[in-house]
Design a protein around this motif. Structure first.
Motif, PDB file in Angstrom:
ATOM      1  N   GLN A 138       0.819  -1.210   0.000  1.00 17.18           N
ATOM      2  CA  GLN A 138       0.000   0.000   0.000  1.00 17.18           C
ATOM      3  C   GLN A 138       0.857   1.268   0.000  1.00 17.18           C
ATOM      4  N   GLN A 139       2.143   1.082   0.229  1.00 19.09           N
ATOM      5  CA  GLN A 139       2.980   2.237   0.531  1.00 19.09           C
ATOM      6  C   GLN A 139       3.717   2.750  -0.709  1.00 19.09           C
ATOM      7  N   THR A 140       3.434   3.978  -1.082  1.00 16.56           N
ATOM      8  CA  THR A 140       4.143   4.567  -2.213  1.00 16.56           C
ATOM      9  C   THR A 140       5.451   5.142  -1.714  1.00 16.56           C
ATOM     10  N   GLY A 167      13.190   6.722   0.900  1.00 17.94           N
ATOM     11  CA  GLY A 167      13.299   6.002  -0.367  1.00 17.94           C
ATOM     12  C   GLY A 167      14.655   6.154  -1.033  1.00 17.94           C
ATOM     13  N   LYS A 168      15.663   6.607  -0.290  1.00 16.31           N
ATOM     14  CA  LYS A 168      17.001   6.790  -0.876  1.00 16.31           C
ATOM     15  C   LYS A 168      17.587   5.459  -1.326  1.00 16.31           C
ATOM     16  N   THR A 169      17.538   4.481  -0.416  1.00 23.08           N
ATOM     17  CA  THR A 169      18.081   3.171  -0.764  1.00 23.08           C
ATOM     18  C   THR A 169      17.291   2.545  -1.909  1.00 23.08           C
ATOM     19  N   THR A 170      15.982   2.710  -1.854  1.00 23.79           N
ATOM     20  CA  THR A 170      15.146   2.174  -2.932  1.00 23.79           C
ATOM     21  C   THR A 170      15.572   2.758  -4.276  1.00 23.79           C
ATOM     22  N   LEU A 171      15.804   4.053  -4.317  1.00 19.91           N
ATOM     23  CA  LEU A 171      16.203   4.692  -5.574  1.00 19.91           C
ATOM     24  C   LEU A 171      17.554   4.161  -6.051  1.00 19.91           C
TER      25      LEU A 171
HETATM   26  N1  LIG Z   1      11.629  -4.868   0.061  1.00 21.67           N
HETATM   27  C1  LIG Z   1      10.778  -4.032   0.667  1.00 21.67           C
HETATM   28  N2  LIG Z   1       9.534  -4.446   0.984  1.00 21.67           N
HETATM   29  C2  LIG Z   1       8.662  -3.622   1.579  1.00 21.67           C
HETATM   30  N3  LIG Z   1       8.931  -2.358   1.921  1.00 21.67           N
HETATM   31  C3  LIG Z   1      10.149  -1.876   1.638  1.00 21.67           C
HETATM   32  C4  LIG Z   1      11.137  -2.682   0.995  1.00 21.67           C
HETATM   33  N4  LIG Z   1      12.253  -1.948   0.829  1.00 21.67           N
HETATM   34  C5  LIG Z   1      11.972  -0.736   1.350  1.00 21.67           C
HETATM   35  N5  LIG Z   1      10.716  -0.688   1.825  1.00 21.67           N
HETATM   36  C6  LIG Z   1      10.075   0.477   2.441  1.00 21.67           C
HETATM   37  O1  LIG Z   1      10.284   1.584   1.621  1.00 21.67           O
HETATM   38  C7  LIG Z   1      10.549   2.744   2.389  1.00 21.67           C
HETATM   39  C8  LIG Z   1      11.815   3.389   1.906  1.00 21.67           C
HETATM   40  O2  LIG Z   1      12.899   2.577   2.286  1.00 21.67           O
HETATM   41  P1  LIG Z   1      14.388   2.985   1.954  1.00 21.67           P
HETATM   42  O3  LIG Z   1      15.254   1.900   2.497  1.00 21.67           O
HETATM   43  O4  LIG Z   1      14.512   3.280   0.512  1.00 21.67           O
HETATM   44  O5  LIG Z   1      14.563   4.314   2.803  1.00 21.67           O
HETATM   45  P2  LIG Z   1      15.877   5.185   3.012  1.00 21.67           P
HETATM   46  O6  LIG Z   1      15.581   6.552   2.541  1.00 21.67           O
HETATM   47  O7  LIG Z   1      17.058   4.518   2.451  1.00 21.67           O
HETATM   48  O8  LIG Z   1      15.937   5.196   4.608  1.00 21.67           O
HETATM   49  P3  LIG Z   1      17.218   5.224   5.589  1.00 21.67           P
HETATM   50  O9  LIG Z   1      17.656   6.627   5.712  1.00 21.67           O
HETATM   51  O10 LIG Z   1      16.645   4.734   6.878  1.00 21.67           O
HETATM   52  O11 LIG Z   1      18.242   4.317   5.019  1.00 21.67           O
HETATM   53  C9  LIG Z   1      10.595   2.302   3.839  1.00 21.67           C
HETATM   54  O12 LIG Z   1       9.382   2.673   4.463  1.00 21.67           O
HETATM   55  C10 LIG Z   1      10.711   0.812   3.775  1.00 21.67           C
HETATM   56  O13 LIG Z   1      10.012   0.221   4.821  1.00 21.67           O
END
Ligand SMILES: Nc1ncnc2c1ncn2[C@@H]1O[C@H](COP(=O)(O)OP(=O)(O)OP(=O)(O)O)[C@@H](O)[C@H]1O
Ligand SMILES: [Mg+2]
Lengths: 266, 296
Positions: free
Chosen positions: B17-19, B43-47
């Motif tokens: 559900q989470q964008t 979402g930094k790591t996601t990107l």
């Molecule tokens: N494989 C996954 N399944 C479900 N949710 C995920 C997954 N990977 C990341 N998320 C969610 O996506 C969101 C962004 O995560 P992300 O790791 O990209 O954040 P970030 O900006 O790197 O954070 P941080 O500064 O803590 O490292 C978080 O709410 C995380 O719970």
């Protein structure tokens, strides 16, 4: 803006599949040698079981003292089971501790990391099998097998180990954690007891005979037994080969599919 | 000549559900250091994972070093190195073995791998413990090895996800120097960090991600000027802020402000001239909806 020189990738060539596989096989063998506890267990446990069966139960099961000749093939398969079950843990560890993402960003076929574990398991298990056979001779095992029979027996043992190892690899791939992988793997280790490994299936209750006669371990054991002790081989050899190849193919497909799902582009 | 190392257009990623990423557009010029800032879970790591082909985006396009991340993944992999947020090294191998393995997998010959391994052990100050199993390493040593491992091959684009987290000051300085040197050689560095002064000193351009979008993008100077000018601050006995007045920083403007204050506050009041910091920008852009990214 200042002009930026174009950066060339160094090394510019992709690693060949042969080198990738060699690197991962080397890594897995090294890990096996370092995991001394698992290595010792994989060798000592079957040896202890063999001593237990020949000296403690053997007299009751077969007072003539020939039991060692009967039980050796069963012990060899039990040993293969123990030795390959740690593949599930090794694979699961790699899939859950982050290193898989390192491999996935390299320009290589990352499935080779699993192939490496399988190859190491085969090497480890053949070594353990050698030790078990050596000890068997010490406690009175006698064989009628010539060179060709030995070759065929080792071939079917290797095929069995390979099929079982890929099965454990698949279990490691689908398990959520290394300890879950080890738990699931444990279930498979009971199969040899429900076969003709330790007692002829004819001595079991009728309903259990149905299970024991139709599970894959029985024909594999009977094949090895025939090859090593000269008992009639009948249709066992074909059944054993078919079971092993069948399990191998299914386990391979299952592994590749699970690997795609977990470590493909998702 | 291509001037853009990374192009991102309309990138979206949803987990359940989470964008997490809600339409990201970015251009990273080649040969620059680009810092991505944002609160935890932004979402930094996601990107970074999407750009390095580990994760598939739901929508949108991106190209790294001119290669599409969806249709040319092998070419992208040949163009990048990645240090993830969590160390990806093999604990049951030694540092030397880890490096040698990745060298071989990256295409080095056997002797080339040995030479590169020694070089990186020296560069990252790991020679003394090169023969110890990595599982016995301290967190910072592990991190250094992880960085060394990702620099094995020379690639045009380097992703570093919180590279200095857990490093001591000396190692951090050394890493900054290395990153700058790599940039000067033409390598593009895309990094994330929670240390804003690090982004301020190191990065040529900075983007702040919040609520799944790029909330601001520009040089450190541009970002700071977005939230205002320098300020004259009046401080109480415990250094607490009593009042603040905008100023352009010139002598006449400061004098005018002080003259106006002369009769109104006690002569013991202490004053401070303060420039907006990246922290101010960060807080202003992300504090309004701190958990939007998480709750959506
Ligand atoms: N494989 C996954 N399944 C479900 N949710 C995920 C997954 N990977 C990341 N998320 C969610 O996506 C969101 C962004 O995560 P992300 O790791 O990209 O954040 P970030 O900006 O790197 O954070 P941080 O500064 O803590 O490292 C978080 O709410 C995380 O719970
Ligand atoms: Mg992160």
């Amino acid at each position: 803006m200042k002009t930026v020189q174009t950066v060339q990738s160094v090394p510019a060539r992709k690693t060949s599949l042969a080198i990738t596989n060699a690197v991962f096989v080397g890594r897995s063998i090294r890990l096996s040698l370092r995991n001394t506890e698992a290595l010792i267990m994989a060798i000592v446990l079957p040896v202890m079981l063999m001593l237990l069966f020949t000296y403690v139960f053997g007299g009751a099961i077969d007072p003539g003292g020939d039991y060692v000749n009967y039980v050796v093939p069963g012990i060899i398969l039990l040993c293969a089971g123990f030795g390959s079950s740690s593949t599930a843990v090794d694979v699961s560890q790699d899939m859950t501790n982050g290193i898989i993402d390192r491999f996935r960003t390299l320009p290589i076929r990352s499935l080779s990391v699993i192939t490496g574990h399988v190859a190491a398991s085969l090497a480890r298990n053949l070594l353990a099998t050698g030790v078990v056979i050596g000890v068997a001779f010490l406690v009175g095992f006698r064989t009628s097998a010539g060179f060709l029979e030995w070759l065929a027996a080792i071939g079917i043992i290797a095929l069995f180990i390979l099929a079982l190892t890929w099965l454990f690899a698949a279990i490691g791939l689908v398990a959520g954690s290394p300890s879950a992988a080890s738990g699931y793997g444990f279930i498979l280790l009971f199969l040899p007891y429900l076969s003709s490994a330790f007692v002829p299936t004819a001595t079991m209750p009728r309903w259990l005979q149905g299970v024991a006669n139709h599970q894959p371990i029985t024909p594999v054991i009977e094949t090895i037994r025939s090859l090593l002790t000269g008992s009639p081989i009948g249709h066992h050899a074909w059944l054993a080969a078919a079971w092993c190849v069948g399990i191998l193919l299914l386990a391979l497909l299952w592994s590749v599919a699970s690997f795609r799902r977990k470590a493909g582009h998702r | 000549m291509k001037n853009t190392a990374i192009t991102i257009r309309g990138l979206r990623k949803t987990y359940g559900q989470q964008t997490v990423l809600d339409g990201i557009d970015l251009d990273v010029p080649a040969g620059t250091i680009f810092a991505l800032l944002g609160p935890n879970g932004a979402g930094k790591t996601t990107l970074i994972n999407i750009l390095s082909t580990l994760t598939k985006p739901d929508e949108g396009k991106a190209a790294v070093n001119g290669h599409d991340i969806a249709s040319e993944r092998d070419a992208v992999k040949m163009s990048i190195s990645l240090t993830g947020q969590f160390a990806a090294v093999d604990g049951m191998l030694t540092a030397r073995e880890n490096l040698h393995m990745i060298c071989r997998l990256s295409g080095f010959s056997s002797s080339g791998a040995r030479a590169r391994t020694s070089e990186l052990l020296r560069l990252f100050d790991l020679e003394a413990s090169a023969g110890k199993l990595v599982k016995t390493y301290s967190g910072g040593m592990r991190r250094r090895l992880d960085l060394a491992v990702s620099l094995v091959a020379r690639r045009p684009v380097l992703f570093l996800d919180e590279p200095t987290t857990g490093l001591d000051t000396v190692s951090r300085r050394a890493l900054w120097k290395q990153i700058t040197e790599l940039r000067d050689e033409g390598i593009t560095i895309f990094l994330t960090t929670q240390y804003l002064e690090e982004a301020d000193q190191l990065a040529d351009r900075i983007a702040i991600i919040a609520g799944g979008r790029i909330a601001a993008e520009g040089t450190a100077q541009e970002l700071k000027s977005r939230i205002g000018e320098e300020r004259i601050e009046l401080l109480g006995d415990d250094e607490e802020l009593l009042a603040a007045y905008a100023t352009d920083g010139s002598l006449q403007d400061i004098r005018r402000t002080l003259n106006e204050l002369a009769g109104k506050v006690s002569p013991e009041t202490r004053i401070r001239l303060r420039k907006p910091s990246l922290d101010d920008v960060f807080v202003a852009l992300t504090e309004a909806k701190p958990f939007e990214g998480v709750l959506r």
